[in-house]
Design a protein around this motif. Structure first.
Motif, PDB file in Angstrom:
ATOM      1  N   PRO A  18     -75.620  -0.604 -37.709  1.00 26.34           N
ATOM      2  CA  PRO A  18     -76.374   0.100 -38.392  1.00 26.34           C
ATOM      3  C   PRO A  18     -76.118   0.070 -39.934  1.00 26.34           C
ATOM      4  N   GLY A  19     -77.015   0.135 -40.676  1.00 24.10           N
ATOM      5  CA  GLY A  19     -76.861   0.102 -42.169  1.00 24.10           C
ATOM      6  C   GLY A  19     -76.956  -1.371 -42.878  1.00 24.10           C
ATOM      7  N   LYS A  20     -76.516  -1.392 -44.149  1.00 21.62           N
ATOM      8  CA  LYS A  20     -76.502  -2.293 -44.925  1.00 21.62           C
ATOM      9  C   LYS A  20     -74.748  -2.117 -45.994  1.00 21.62           C
ATOM     10  N   GLY A  21     -74.671  -3.044 -46.569  1.00 22.28           N
ATOM     11  CA  GLY A  21     -73.496  -2.729 -47.546  1.00 22.28           C
ATOM     12  C   GLY A  21     -72.070  -2.833 -46.774  1.00 22.28           C
ATOM     13  N   HIS A  22     -72.022  -3.280 -45.783  1.00 21.43           N
ATOM     14  CA  HIS A  22     -70.743  -3.479 -45.207  1.00 21.43           C
ATOM     15  C   HIS A  22     -69.779  -4.446 -45.760  1.00 21.43           C
ATOM     16  N   THR A  23     -68.507  -4.156 -46.048  1.00 20.51           N
ATOM     17  CA  THR A  23     -67.528  -5.034 -46.463  1.00 20.51           C
ATOM     18  C   THR A  23     -67.087  -5.995 -45.240  1.00 20.51           C
ATOM     19  N   VAL A  24     -66.450  -7.114 -45.331  1.00 22.74           N
ATOM     20  CA  VAL A  24     -65.978  -7.780 -44.428  1.00 22.74           C
ATOM     21  C   VAL A  24     -65.058  -7.166 -43.477  1.00 22.74           C
ATOM     22  N   MET A  25     -64.108  -6.239 -44.104  1.00 22.64           N
ATOM     23  CA  MET A  25     -63.346  -5.334 -43.316  1.00 22.64           C
ATOM     24  C   MET A  25     -64.006  -4.158 -42.388  1.00 22.64           C
ATOM     25  N   GLU A  26     -65.302  -3.724 -43.034  1.00 26.61           N
ATOM     26  CA  GLU A  26     -65.809  -2.663 -42.234  1.00 26.61           C
ATOM     27  C   GLU A  26     -66.508  -3.478 -41.166  1.00 26.61           C
ATOM     28  N   CYS A  27     -67.110  -4.599 -41.380  1.00 27.92           N
ATOM     29  CA  CYS A  27     -67.814  -5.100 -40.473  1.00 27.92           C
ATOM     30  C   CYS A  27     -66.923  -5.802 -39.085  1.00 27.92           C
ATOM     31  N   GLU A  28     -65.893  -5.964 -39.491  1.00 21.99           N
ATOM     32  CA  GLU A  28     -64.785  -6.370 -38.569  1.00 21.99           C
ATOM     33  C   GLU A  28     -64.313  -5.265 -37.678  1.00 21.99           C
ATOM     34  N   GLN A  29     -64.106  -4.194 -38.291  1.00 22.22           N
ATOM     35  CA  GLN A  29     -63.502  -3.127 -37.500  1.00 22.22           C
ATOM     36  C   GLN A  29     -64.684  -2.392 -36.571  1.00 22.22           C
ATOM     37  N   ALA A  30     -65.920  -2.594 -37.080  1.00 25.39           N
ATOM     38  CA  ALA A  30     -67.108  -1.831 -36.260  1.00 25.39           C
ATOM     39  C   ALA A  30     -67.423  -2.824 -34.999  1.00 25.39           C
ATOM     40  N   CYS A  31     -67.311  -4.150 -35.102  1.00 26.34           N
ATOM     41  CA  CYS A  31     -67.374  -5.031 -33.994  1.00 26.34           C
ATOM     42  C   CYS A  31     -66.119  -4.816 -33.043  1.00 26.34           C
ATOM     43  N   GLU A  32     -64.838  -4.688 -33.659  1.00 26.59           N
ATOM     44  CA  GLU A  32     -63.879  -4.545 -32.842  1.00 26.59           C
ATOM     45  C   GLU A  32     -63.895  -3.332 -31.903  1.00 26.59           C
ATOM     46  N   ALA A  33     -64.371  -2.226 -32.524  1.00 28.36           N
ATOM     47  CA  ALA A  33     -64.545  -1.052 -31.826  1.00 28.36           C
ATOM     48  C   ALA A  33     -65.594  -1.049 -30.588  1.00 28.36           C
ATOM     49  N   MET A  34     -66.312  -2.142 -30.771  1.00 27.92           N
ATOM     50  CA  MET A  34     -67.217  -2.412 -29.634  1.00 27.92           C
ATOM     51  C   MET A  34     -66.978  -3.543 -28.620  1.00 27.92           C
ATOM     52  N   GLY A  35     -65.502  -4.069 -28.884  1.00 27.80           N
ATOM     53  CA  GLY A  35     -65.012  -4.921 -28.212  1.00 27.80           C
ATOM     54  C   GLY A  35     -65.698  -6.411 -28.343  1.00 27.80           C
ATOM     55  N   MET A  36     -66.094  -6.818 -29.748  1.00 33.16           N
ATOM     56  CA  MET A  36     -66.794  -7.885 -29.876  1.00 33.16           C
ATOM     57  C   MET A  36     -65.793  -8.966 -30.707  1.00 33.16           C
ATOM     58  N   SER A  37     -65.671 -10.061 -30.248  1.00 33.76           N
ATOM     59  CA  SER A  37     -64.602 -11.130 -31.054  1.00 33.76           C
ATOM     60  C   SER A  37     -65.121 -11.728 -32.053  1.00 33.76           C
ATOM     61  N   ARG A  38     -66.507 -11.744 -32.467  1.00 38.64           N
ATOM     62  CA  ARG A  38     -67.049 -12.566 -33.378  1.00 38.64           C
ATOM     63  C   ARG A  38     -67.915 -11.545 -34.233  1.00 38.64           C
ATOM     64  N   PHE A  39     -67.882 -11.851 -35.665  1.00 40.47           N
ATOM     65  CA  PHE A  39     -68.861 -10.888 -36.447  1.00 40.47           C
ATOM     66  C   PHE A  39     -69.373 -11.600 -37.647  1.00 40.47           C
ATOM     67  N   ALA A  40     -70.293 -11.247 -38.223  1.00 44.60           N
ATOM     68  CA  ALA A  40     -71.006 -11.850 -39.318  1.00 44.60           C
ATOM     69  C   ALA A  40     -71.593 -11.044 -40.166  1.00 44.60           C
ATOM     70  N   ARG A  41     -71.605 -11.164 -41.471  1.00 42.97           N
ATOM     71  CA  ARG A  41     -72.212 -10.485 -42.582  1.00 42.97           C
ATOM     72  C   ARG A  41     -73.499 -11.413 -43.134  1.00 42.97           C
ATOM     73  N   GLU A  42     -74.469 -10.468 -43.380  1.00 47.36           N
ATOM     74  CA  GLU A  42     -75.602 -11.226 -43.820  1.00 47.36           C
ATOM     75  C   GLU A  42     -76.373 -10.776 -44.997  1.00 47.36           C
ATOM     76  N   TRP A  43     -77.583 -10.539 -45.127  1.00 45.60           N
ATOM     77  CA  TRP A  43     -78.125 -10.124 -46.322  1.00 45.60           C
ATOM     78  C   TRP A  43     -77.835  -8.677 -46.693  1.00 45.60           C
ATOM     79  N   LYS A  44     -77.628  -8.478 -48.120  1.00 37.29           N
ATOM     80  CA  LYS A  44     -77.363  -7.171 -48.243  1.00 37.29           C
ATOM     81  C   LYS A  44     -76.224  -6.433 -47.573  1.00 37.29           C
ATOM     82  N   GLY A  45     -75.182  -7.063 -47.086  1.00 43.54           N
ATOM     83  CA  GLY A  45     -74.088  -6.672 -46.222  1.00 43.54           C
ATOM     84  C   GLY A  45     -74.557  -6.171 -44.868  1.00 43.54           C
ATOM     85  N   GLN A  46     -75.729  -6.578 -44.286  1.00 43.66           N
ATOM     86  CA  GLN A  46     -75.789  -6.311 -42.845  1.00 43.66           C
ATOM     87  C   GLN A  46     -74.514  -7.008 -42.101  1.00 43.66           C
TER      88      GLN A  46
END
Length: 87
Positions: A18-46
């Motif tokens: 949820p939300g926008k403005g995620h840094t690469v590190m924030e995105c990585e940590q959020a996906c890791e917490a869900m057990g996901m091994s791939r992550f991506a950033r998109e428009w406006k930091g989605q």
């Protein structure tokens, strides 16, 4: 992993943080917490997450991604492997 096309109604990586403005590190940590091994950033930091079974290349490669910027670009994403998953 690189710059790839994405579509709003057919996401290559299916889980959105949820939300926008995620840094690469924030995105990585959020996906890791869900057990996901791939992550991506998109428009406006989605931030989007997925696993090996999700084909992040399904819409083809893309150019012009600003992977280090606040806004990667519309309908394009910078895809990464979660390096923390192997620790």
């Amino acid at each position: 992993l690189g710059c790839y096309a994405n579509r709003k109604n057919d996401r290559a990586l299916p889980v959105q943080v949820p939300g926008k403005g995620h840094t690469v590190m924030e995105c990585e940590q959020a996906c890791e917490a869900m057990g996901m091994s791939r992550f991506a950033r998109e428009w406006k930091g989605q931030c989007f997450c997925g696993n090996e079974s999700h084909d992040y290349t399904k819409h083809g490669g893309e150019t012009g991604c600003d992977c280090c910027g606040d806004n990667v670009g519309g309908n394009k994403m910078c895809v990464y492997v979660n390096g923390n998953m192997n620790r």
